[in-house]
Design a protein around this motif. Structure first.
Motif, PDB file in Angstrom:
ATOM      1  N   LEU A 120       0.838  -1.207   0.000  1.00 12.87           N
ATOM      2  CA  LEU A 120       0.000   0.000   0.000  1.00 12.87           C
ATOM      3  C   LEU A 120       0.869   1.252   0.000  1.00 12.87           C
ATOM      4  N   ASP A 121       0.469   2.209  -0.795  1.00 10.43           N
ATOM      5  CA  ASP A 121       1.202   3.471  -0.852  1.00 10.43           C
ATOM      6  C   ASP A 121       0.331   4.590  -0.290  1.00 10.43           C
ATOM      7  N   ASN A 122       0.724   5.814  -0.556  1.00  8.70           N
ATOM      8  CA  ASN A 122       0.011   6.972  -0.002  1.00  8.70           C
ATOM      9  C   ASN A 122      -1.331   7.257  -0.671  1.00  8.70           C
ATOM     10  N   SER A 123      -1.677   6.504  -1.694  1.00 11.37           N
ATOM     11  CA  SER A 123      -2.974   6.715  -2.348  1.00 11.37           C
ATOM     12  C   SER A 123      -4.131   6.135  -1.520  1.00 11.37           C
ATOM     13  N   GLU A 124      -3.800   5.309  -0.540  1.00 12.90           N
ATOM     14  CA  GLU A 124      -4.811   4.689   0.330  1.00 12.90           C
ATOM     15  C   GLU A 124      -4.420   4.845   1.803  1.00 12.90           C
ATOM     16  N   PRO A 125      -4.290   6.099   2.281  1.00 17.32           N
ATOM     17  CA  PRO A 125      -3.797   6.287   3.656  1.00 17.32           C
ATOM     18  C   PRO A 125      -4.715   5.717   4.738  1.00 17.32           C
ATOM     19  N   LYS A 126      -6.030   5.861   4.579  1.00 17.32           N
ATOM     20  CA  LYS A 126      -6.955   5.356   5.602  1.00 17.32           C
ATOM     21  C   LYS A 126      -6.905   3.832   5.664  1.00 17.32           C
ATOM     22  N   LEU A 127      -6.920   3.197   4.507  1.00 15.50           N
ATOM     23  CA  LEU A 127      -6.877   1.738   4.459  1.00 15.50           C
ATOM     24  C   LEU A 127      -5.577   1.222   5.072  1.00 15.50           C
ATOM     25  N   LYS A 128      -4.476   1.847   4.715  1.00 17.40           N
ATOM     26  CA  LYS A 128      -3.177   1.417   5.236  1.00 17.40           C
ATOM     27  C   LYS A 128      -3.128   1.577   6.765  1.00 17.40           C
ATOM     28  N   LYS A 129      -3.618   2.700   7.256  1.00 21.99           N
ATOM     29  CA  LYS A 129      -3.618   2.959   8.696  1.00 21.99           C
ATOM     30  C   LYS A 129      -4.455   1.909   9.438  1.00 21.99           C
ATOM     31  N   LYS A 130      -5.612   1.561   8.874  1.00 18.88           N
ATOM     32  CA  LYS A 130      -6.485   0.555   9.499  1.00 18.88           C
ATOM     33  C   LYS A 130      -5.809  -0.810   9.509  1.00 18.88           C
ATOM     34  N   ILE A 131      -5.194  -1.185   8.397  1.00 19.42           N
ATOM     35  CA  ILE A 131      -4.545  -2.496   8.335  1.00 19.42           C
ATOM     36  C   ILE A 131      -3.388  -2.560   9.322  1.00 19.42           C
TER      37      ILE A 131
END
Length: 177
Positions: A120-131
């Protein structure tokens, strides 16, 4: 940095939705055994506490599935059934087996989530933070399971391998179908 493609994000969400729902079903199966055939209030309390996290994770991915209009895995009904069965069966085998069930699944999920986090890169910050947060919860569950008696000694070694293999198969199928 390139933006991770939409298909890959859909795979992540589909499989994570199935996995977190599966975790809830495993705990539901364990609680079913604990409420009917096996009496262990301390184990019941531990499982109820871990189930709260899994429900939070499951709800997040359920919302992502709806919001992004992603089709859940077609195997969801089978995973539900197998999850309840695994939870119930492992608890009938005793506390060590019930806790090993959690530890084994969480070890697979740790690796799975770490792999997603790296992609995951910075295009999906919310998803990455949750994971990242959910992975931390899963690692905590693994630690609790070992503190409460999970072991891979003797016949439990085979149970660990069966649970891990089943989890990996479910992940591979759920990513695609």
């Amino acid at each position: 940095m390139t933006t991770i493609n939409k298909k890959k994000i859909e795979q992540f969400i589909r499989v994570d939705h199935a996995g977190e729902r599966g975790a809830v079903k495993i705990y539901e199966g364990q609680l079913l055994a604990l409420n009917t055939l096996v009496k262990d209030e301390a184990l019941k309390k531990t499982i109820e506490e871990m189930k709260v996290h899994e429900k939070e994770h499951s709800n997040f991915f359920e919302e992502e599935i709806k919001k992004r209009n992603i089709k859940p895995t077609k195997f969801l009904p089978l995973w539900d059934l197998l999850g309840v069965g695994l939870g119930f069966g492992s608890t009938l085998l005793g506390k060590k087996a019930a806790m090993l069930c959690t530890a084994s699944v969480e070890e697979v999920i740790d690796e799975h989530y770490l792999n997603q986090i790296k992609q995951l890169d910075n295009s999906e910050p919310k998803l990455k933070k949750k994971i990242i947060k959910f992975r931390e919860d899963e690692l905590s569950h693994k630690d609790i399971a070992y503190e409460k008696g999970a072991t891979k000694e003797g016949p439990y070694y085979i149970l660990d391998k069966i649970i891990k293999t089943g989890s990996k198969i479910a992940i591979n199928i759920s990513e695609k179908i």
